[in-house]
Design an enzyme around this catalytic site. Structure first.
Site, PDB file in Angstrom:
ATOM      1  N   GLU A  48       0.833  -1.335  -0.013  1.00 60.95           N
ATOM      2  CA  GLU A  48       0.063   0.069   0.026  1.00 60.95           C
ATOM      3  C   GLU A  48       0.788   1.220  -0.025  1.00 60.95           C
ATOM      4  OE1 GLU A  48      -3.682   1.648   3.013  1.00 60.95           O
ATOM      5  OE2 GLU A  48      -1.914   0.824   3.622  1.00 60.95           O
ATOM      6  N   HIS A  73       2.422   4.448   0.882  1.00 61.33           N
ATOM      7  CA  HIS A  73       2.483   5.204   2.186  1.00 61.33           C
ATOM      8  C   HIS A  73       3.269   6.603   1.871  1.00 61.33           C
ATOM      9  CE1 HIS A  73       1.505   1.347   4.160  1.00 61.33           C
ATOM     10  NE2 HIS A  73       1.393   2.295   5.272  1.00 61.33           N
ATOM     11  N   ASP A  85       3.448  -1.697   5.995  1.00 62.94           N
ATOM     12  CA  ASP A  85       2.419  -2.426   7.104  1.00 62.94           C
ATOM     13  C   ASP A  85       3.160  -4.149   7.225  1.00 62.94           C
ATOM     14  OD1 ASP A  85       0.913  -0.357   6.961  1.00 62.94           O
ATOM     15  OD2 ASP A  85      -0.649  -1.174   5.727  1.00 62.94           O
ATOM     16  N   HIS A  89      -2.148  -3.511   9.303  1.00 64.13           N
ATOM     17  CA  HIS A  89      -3.013  -2.683   8.155  1.00 64.13           C
ATOM     18  C   HIS A  89      -4.317  -2.727   8.526  1.00 64.13           C
ATOM     19  CE1 HIS A  89      -4.101  -1.418   4.042  1.00 64.13           C
ATOM     20  NE2 HIS A  89      -5.215  -2.431   3.922  1.00 64.13           N
ATOM     21  N   GLU A 110      -7.390  -1.816   7.745  1.00 62.90           N
ATOM     22  CA  GLU A 110      -8.696  -2.526   6.781  1.00 62.90           C
ATOM     23  C   GLU A 110      -8.642  -4.144   6.828  1.00 62.90           C
ATOM     24  OE1 GLU A 110      -7.572   1.228   4.933  1.00 62.90           O
ATOM     25  OE2 GLU A 110      -6.592  -0.293   5.562  1.00 62.90           O
ATOM     26  N   HIS A 140      -1.676   7.582   8.806  1.00 64.87           N
ATOM     27  CA  HIS A 140      -1.048   6.689   7.813  1.00 64.87           C
ATOM     28  C   HIS A 140      -0.209   7.544   6.963  1.00 64.87           C
ATOM     29  CE1 HIS A 140      -1.311   4.042   4.294  1.00 64.87           C
ATOM     30  NE2 HIS A 140      -1.411   5.295   3.202  1.00 64.87           N
ATOM     31  N   GLU A 186       4.214   5.498  11.756  1.00 64.54           N
ATOM     32  CA  GLU A 186       4.796   4.613  11.131  1.00 64.54           C
ATOM     33  C   GLU A 186       6.162   5.053  10.689  1.00 64.54           C
ATOM     34  OE1 GLU A 186       1.409   2.487   8.727  1.00 64.54           O
ATOM     35  OE2 GLU A 186       1.576   4.326   8.216  1.00 64.54           O
TER      36      GLU A 186
END
Length: 265
Positions: free
Chosen positions: A34, A36, A45, A120, A122, A177, A182
């Site tokens: 994904e 970032h 992630d 992650h 979701e 995010h 992170e």
């Protein structure tokens, strides 16, 4: 030479010996591919969940399976959206099937406890469904010796740590995010994979309280990040990784090994 906790490094006979104890614990990191933003890699992630799994496994005497590297579709309010280049996703049915098959395989081999460490946002409910279906098919119900745990590592970040990492106030988990958490963890754990010179500072995303499909692309910041990573540091990453690994290890030891788990506030 330190003994590896990763299943991919073990031979089948060494693994068989671990299973023979009847107490084997296998941790499964779960992430995504994904975007970032411009400063973090697509695998962020998965990288982070794998590092947390490794740290916990070393403390518990557990093993770490190869990660699930693709996740459920990124959502606009928590990951920028599945429409952004670089985000390569599974549908819910597929992720449910992967979790279901892994649980059945590990428990059928004699693993006592399987622990999914999610990185992650979701993914969570699809992992839950896969686990639940697998246990039903195996006939494993309440009171059974074998079990599966599911957690997301950020749920173990303490309020004290949050206040130290975000001295100006925490923006909220959904828009964290590509932000400070992170980025700081990556600066500590994988600094060569972070391009701080490409970080774009800007205001946090302002998104409606509903989901609209198809998405309105311009509602996602151009960077793909939902909050700024300005203020990130390796020192904050050290704090985050150490505190979360400590709390995770203590709680899992209490739950799975019957050890007292006195969790610091």
């Amino acid at each position: 030479m330190n003994k590896s906790v990763f299943l991919e490094d073990l031979d089948a006979f060494t693994y068989r010996e671990a299973l023979a104890s009847g107490e084997a614990i296998v941790l499964i990191p779960v992430g995504s591919l994904e975007q970032h933003g411009p400063h973090l890699p697509l695998g962020t992630d998965t990288i982070l969940s794998s590092h947390f799994a490794e740290g916990v496994a070393k403390r518990l005497g557990a093993l770490v399976a190869q990660p699930i590297v693709y996740g459920y579709k990124s959502q606009q309010k928590s990951g920028g959206g599945n429409h952004l280049p670089g985000t390569t996703s599974l549908d819910g049915t597929t992720l449910i099937g992967v979790a279901r098959n892994l649980v059945k395989s590990f428990l059928n081999q004699g693993v006592r406890h399987v622990v999914f460490i999610n990185g992650h946002f979701e993914n969570y409910q699809f992992l839950y469904e896969g686990i639940d279906l697998a246990l039903e098919e195996l006939g494993i119900g309440p009171g059974a010796e074998q079990s599966v745990l599911l957690l997301s590592y950020w749920d173990f970040v303490s309020q004290d740590t949050l206040s130290r990492v975000y001295p100006d106030g925490f923006p909220g988990w959904e828009i964290e995010h590509g932000g400070v958490l992170e980025t700081s963890l990556m600066l500590h754990l994988e600094p060569a994979r972070v391009a701080m010179d490409r970080l774009v500072d800007g205001p946090a995303a302002v998104l409606p309280r509903f989901d609209r499909l198809p998405v309105v692309p311009e509602r996602t910041p151009a960077t793909g990040c939902l909050s700024s990573a300005a203020g990130s540091s390796a020192d904050k990453g050290v704090l985050l990784y150490g505190q979360v690994t400590d709390h995770l290890s203590l709680e899992l030891a209490g739950e799975l090994l019957g050890q007292p788990a006195v969790i610091p506030v």
